[in-house]
Design a protein around this motif. Structure first.
Motif, PDB file in Angstrom:
ATOM      1  N   MET A 219     -13.437 -16.008  -7.030  1.00 53.86           N
ATOM      2  CA  MET A 219     -12.446 -15.446  -6.253  1.00 53.86           C
ATOM      3  C   MET A 219     -12.856 -14.072  -5.727  1.00 53.86           C
ATOM      4  O   MET A 219     -13.268 -13.221  -6.530  1.00 53.86           O
ATOM      5  CB  MET A 219     -11.062 -15.252  -7.104  1.00 53.86           C
ATOM      6  N   SER A 220     -12.361 -14.137  -4.360  1.00 56.96           N
ATOM      7  CA  SER A 220     -12.586 -13.030  -3.442  1.00 56.96           C
ATOM      8  C   SER A 220     -11.662 -11.729  -3.748  1.00 56.96           C
ATOM      9  O   SER A 220     -12.168 -10.555  -3.468  1.00 56.96           O
ATOM     10  CB  SER A 220     -12.734 -13.494  -2.001  1.00 56.96           C
ATOM     11  N   VAL A 221     -10.448 -12.148  -4.093  1.00 53.47           N
ATOM     12  CA  VAL A 221      -9.530 -11.254  -4.057  1.00 53.47           C
ATOM     13  C   VAL A 221      -8.807 -11.196  -5.278  1.00 53.47           C
ATOM     14  O   VAL A 221      -8.210 -12.314  -6.079  1.00 53.47           O
ATOM     15  CB  VAL A 221      -8.320 -11.278  -3.106  1.00 53.47           C
ATOM     16  N   SER A 222      -8.614 -10.013  -6.095  1.00 56.63           N
ATOM     17  CA  SER A 222      -7.847  -9.913  -7.273  1.00 56.63           C
ATOM     18  C   SER A 222      -6.279  -9.840  -6.918  1.00 56.63           C
ATOM     19  O   SER A 222      -5.777  -9.215  -6.232  1.00 56.63           O
ATOM     20  CB  SER A 222      -8.047  -8.829  -8.231  1.00 56.63           C
ATOM     21  N   VAL A 223      -5.424 -10.668  -7.743  1.00 59.84           N
ATOM     22  CA  VAL A 223      -3.926 -10.662  -7.518  1.00 59.84           C
ATOM     23  C   VAL A 223      -3.356  -9.388  -7.932  1.00 59.84           C
ATOM     24  O   VAL A 223      -2.313  -9.172  -7.709  1.00 59.84           O
ATOM     25  CB  VAL A 223      -3.331 -11.942  -8.099  1.00 59.84           C
ATOM     26  N   GLU A 224      -4.204  -8.514  -8.717  1.00 58.64           N
ATOM     27  CA  GLU A 224      -3.672  -7.437  -9.321  1.00 58.64           C
ATOM     28  C   GLU A 224      -3.229  -6.215  -8.145  1.00 58.64           C
ATOM     29  O   GLU A 224      -2.397  -5.403  -8.643  1.00 58.64           O
ATOM     30  CB  GLU A 224      -4.801  -6.778 -10.132  1.00 58.64           C
TER      31      GLU A 224
ATOM     32  N   SER B 205      -6.641 -20.096  -2.957  1.00 60.42           N
ATOM     33  CA  SER B 205      -6.150 -19.936  -4.226  1.00 60.42           C
ATOM     34  C   SER B 205      -4.789 -18.823  -4.334  1.00 60.42           C
ATOM     35  O   SER B 205      -4.542 -18.557  -3.088  1.00 60.42           O
ATOM     36  CB  SER B 205      -7.101 -19.086  -5.021  1.00 60.42           C
ATOM     37  N   MET B 206      -3.911 -19.139  -5.231  1.00 57.31           N
ATOM     38  CA  MET B 206      -2.729 -18.182  -5.220  1.00 57.31           C
ATOM     39  C   MET B 206      -3.201 -16.915  -5.256  1.00 57.31           C
ATOM     40  O   MET B 206      -2.517 -15.891  -4.808  1.00 57.31           O
ATOM     41  CB  MET B 206      -2.016 -18.470  -6.558  1.00 57.31           C
ATOM     42  N   ALA B 207      -4.229 -16.408  -5.997  1.00 51.55           N
ATOM     43  CA  ALA B 207      -4.535 -15.115  -6.001  1.00 51.55           C
ATOM     44  C   ALA B 207      -4.851 -14.461  -4.656  1.00 51.55           C
ATOM     45  O   ALA B 207      -4.242 -13.285  -4.340  1.00 51.55           O
ATOM     46  CB  ALA B 207      -5.997 -15.039  -7.026  1.00 51.55           C
ATOM     47  N   ASP B 208      -5.671 -15.164  -3.879  1.00 50.48           N
ATOM     48  CA  ASP B 208      -5.807 -14.706  -2.243  1.00 50.48           C
ATOM     49  C   ASP B 208      -4.494 -14.771  -1.664  1.00 50.48           C
ATOM     50  O   ASP B 208      -4.575 -13.813  -0.776  1.00 50.48           O
ATOM     51  CB  ASP B 208      -6.986 -15.758  -1.749  1.00 50.48           C
ATOM     52  N   LEU B 209      -3.620 -15.795  -1.920  1.00 56.00           N
ATOM     53  CA  LEU B 209      -2.528 -16.043  -1.089  1.00 56.00           C
ATOM     54  C   LEU B 209      -1.716 -14.615  -1.373  1.00 56.00           C
ATOM     55  O   LEU B 209      -1.013 -14.160  -0.451  1.00 56.00           O
ATOM     56  CB  LEU B 209      -1.752 -17.020  -1.365  1.00 56.00           C
ATOM     57  N   LEU B 210      -1.321 -14.377  -2.548  1.00 53.49           N
ATOM     58  CA  LEU B 210      -0.463 -13.369  -2.891  1.00 53.49           C
ATOM     59  C   LEU B 210      -1.211 -11.978  -2.635  1.00 53.49           C
ATOM     60  O   LEU B 210      -0.307 -11.038  -2.012  1.00 53.49           O
ATOM     61  CB  LEU B 210      -0.100 -13.484  -4.563  1.00 53.49           C
ATOM     62  N   ALA B 211      -2.489 -11.767  -2.760  1.00 53.43           N
ATOM     63  CA  ALA B 211      -2.992 -10.461  -2.089  1.00 53.43           C
ATOM     64  C   ALA B 211      -3.048 -10.181  -1.048  1.00 53.43           C
ATOM     65  O   ALA B 211      -2.541  -9.340  -0.189  1.00 53.43           O
ATOM     66  CB  ALA B 211      -4.502 -10.517  -2.758  1.00 53.43           C
ATOM     67  N   ALA B 212      -3.012 -11.450  -0.187  1.00 50.39           N
ATOM     68  CA  ALA B 212      -2.856 -11.244   1.522  1.00 50.39           C
ATOM     69  C   ALA B 212      -1.459 -10.762   1.653  1.00 50.39           C
ATOM     70  O   ALA B 212      -1.212 -10.092   2.734  1.00 50.39           O
ATOM     71  CB  ALA B 212      -3.247 -12.645   2.190  1.00 50.39           C
ATOM     72  N   ARG B 213      -0.574 -11.706   1.258  1.00 51.51           N
ATOM     73  CA  ARG B 213       1.031 -11.214   1.467  1.00 51.51           C
ATOM     74  C   ARG B 213       1.191  -9.682   1.155  1.00 51.51           C
ATOM     75  O   ARG B 213       1.937  -9.237   1.649  1.00 51.51           O
ATOM     76  CB  ARG B 213       1.944 -12.017   0.727  1.00 51.51           C
ATOM     77  N   ALA B 214       0.603  -9.247   0.015  1.00 50.56           N
ATOM     78  CA  ALA B 214       0.940  -7.958  -0.328  1.00 50.56           C
ATOM     79  C   ALA B 214       0.470  -7.166   0.747  1.00 50.56           C
ATOM     80  O   ALA B 214       1.062  -5.904   0.887  1.00 50.56           O
ATOM     81  CB  ALA B 214       0.221  -7.582  -1.566  1.00 50.56           C
TER      82      ALA B 214
END
Length: 252
Positions: free
Chosen positions: A1-6, A60-69
């Protein structure tokens, strides 16, 4: 995964439009499919091609949510696959690679190598082994928890609720060697007690189906996608999603 949802949204922020999240299950033979949980690889290929033609990309959900943030990601679609069926590796993964898509795979660490015996009408479908989950993770797929054994959390006692949320997260982290940020409610059934348990277990987000007033980062709505979802049906589901779902706190 390229982006952490943290780095993702905070639950106390102003509500924003709900992201479009597709809910898949099995990818393989759908000739015997009483619950309509299966799409063929060819149908998945067609659906992802159609999304691409509309300027959308599955992630992924992690990448989607990180982008939205970051205030971005309006051209992204969350792709989720529930239950951790063994056919994901052979049926879904090559199609996702071909389209340059990511995805989140929600698995059951208490049923490694088992089957979907929670579906009384069958057919019996094998679930991923530990090795299969690792192979998916190594291919860049985000691994999330679908609970330990696929029980209805709204009917679980306190001990079972902790096992299905906290213990499943710990087992998957050990199995993959990576943090597990996402959870998915079995059967899509959710109440406030289940949401609180998932949040307490340390998950950054959780996916449901239609959580209604519980909609939040820990109860995100999704849209079921099946074999009958041709280009027109997929377009309509995407267009109608935001009209039918309430805004989610913390999403831009």
């Amino acid at each position: 995964m390229s982006v952490s949802v943290e780095t993702g949204p905070r639950s106390g922020s102003r509500p924003g439009p709900v992201p479009w999240v597709a809910m898949y299950h099995s990818v393989g033979d759908c000739s015997d499919d009483p619950y309509r949980i299966t799409v063929t690889p060819d149908r998945l290929d067609e659906q992802l091609d159609r999304l691409g033609r509309r300027g959308l990309r599955g992630v992924s959900m992690a990448d989607l949510l990180a982008a939205r943030a970051r205030g971005e990601g309006q051209d992204l679609v969350g792709l989720t696959f529930d239950d951790g069926y063994a056919d994901f590796v052979a049926g879904a993964l090559p199609v996702l690679r071909r389209h340059g898509c990511g995805a989140t795979l929600f698995v059951l660490p208490g049923r490694l190598g088992g089957d979907n015996d929670w579906d009384p009408l069958g057919p019996r479908k094998p679930l991923l082994t530990a090795d299969g989950i690792r192979r998916a993770a190594e291919a860049g797929i985000e691994i999330g928890s679908h609970g330990l054994t696929h029980i209805d959390l709204t009917r679980a006692d306190d001990s079972a609720l902790r096992a299905e949320t906290a213990e499943s997260r710990a087992l998957l982290s050990e199995l993959t060697g990576a943090p597990v940020e996402g959870f998915c409610y079995p059967y899509g059934r959710v109440d406030q007690r289940a949401v609180d348990a998932v949040r307490a277990a340390g998950y950054t987000y959780a996916c449901a189906i239609d959580p209604g007033p519980l909609s939040s980062l820990h109860a995100l709505p999704r849209v079921h996608i099946g074999q009958n979802d041709t280009a027109v049906r997929l377009y309509l589901k995407h267009r109608l999603h935001r009209l039918r779902r309430r805004p989610v706190a913390g999403l831009r």
